[in-house]
Design a protein around this motif. Sequence first.
Motif, PDB file in Angstrom:
ATOM      1  N   ASN A  90       0.831  -1.212   0.000  1.00 18.28           N
ATOM      2  CA  ASN A  90       0.000   0.000   0.000  1.00 18.28           C
ATOM      3  C   ASN A  90       0.864   1.260   0.000  1.00 18.28           C
ATOM      4  O   ASN A  90       0.586   2.213  -0.730  1.00 18.28           O
ATOM      5  CB  ASN A  90      -0.954   0.000   1.195  1.00 18.28           C
ATOM      6  N   ARG A 113      -2.235  -1.662  -5.436  1.00 20.46           N
ATOM      7  CA  ARG A 113      -3.618  -1.825  -5.013  1.00 20.46           C
ATOM      8  C   ARG A 113      -4.123  -3.185  -5.481  1.00 20.46           C
ATOM      9  O   ARG A 113      -3.773  -3.658  -6.557  1.00 20.46           O
ATOM     10  CB  ARG A 113      -4.525  -0.722  -5.582  1.00 20.46           C
ATOM     11  N   PHE A 156     -10.371  -1.231  -7.339  1.00 17.05           N
ATOM     12  CA  PHE A 156      -9.098  -1.350  -6.656  1.00 17.05           C
ATOM     13  C   PHE A 156      -9.279  -0.959  -5.192  1.00 17.05           C
ATOM     14  O   PHE A 156     -10.036  -0.044  -4.878  1.00 17.05           O
ATOM     15  CB  PHE A 156      -8.053  -0.440  -7.313  1.00 17.05           C
ATOM     16  N   SER A 157      -8.570  -1.655  -4.318  1.00 23.68           N
ATOM     17  CA  SER A 157      -8.606  -1.317  -2.896  1.00 23.68           C
ATOM     18  C   SER A 157      -7.235  -1.581  -2.301  1.00 23.68           C
ATOM     19  O   SER A 157      -6.396  -2.258  -2.898  1.00 23.68           O
ATOM     20  CB  SER A 157      -9.670  -2.142  -2.161  1.00 23.68           C
ATOM     21  N   ASN A 158      -7.014  -1.060  -1.116  1.00 27.69           N
ATOM     22  CA  ASN A 158      -5.768  -1.323  -0.410  1.00 27.69           C
ATOM     23  C   ASN A 158      -5.680  -2.811  -0.070  1.00 27.69           C
ATOM     24  O   ASN A 158      -6.696  -3.462   0.168  1.00 27.69           O
ATOM     25  CB  ASN A 158      -5.705  -0.527   0.892  1.00 27.69           C
TER      26      ASN A 158
END
Length: 136
Positions: A19, A24, A35-37
């Motif tokens: 991160n 991501r 997309f996410s952490n």
Amino acid sequence: MKNISQLNIYMENLCKTLNDNGFRQKFILGGEPHFSNYKLDKYMPDLTVMHITSDIEAFQFLTSKGLIRKDICHFCGETPIAGDKTFIEPSHKIAFSICNSCYAKENPSPKIDTKNTGCLVTLFFITITTIVFLLA
């Protein structure tokens, strides 16, 4: 003994590193990419390593920094391990270390059907006896 707490700390650090360096996690939601952490799944930390290995660039980044350990089982946290058993992530064929116990769960030994073994042995001896009788 499984050391999930050690595995959680290790995986949490890998997620933080990814991160912090702009990586991501990609997933599909409703047919659209999102997309996410990266984050640790505390109940199933082995899923965390599967998410990381599904992004080959993220995994190569961690490897280049020397952050992927070979002395820890990436499924259960067992340590130390020899590092000679690996699990291969299906999509990118990335291998990572797992312990003998987890390896055995992922690669069960083939079961040998012994129900008809007696029949085969009997048939073998009948065949040999017949051949010997015919040659005599």
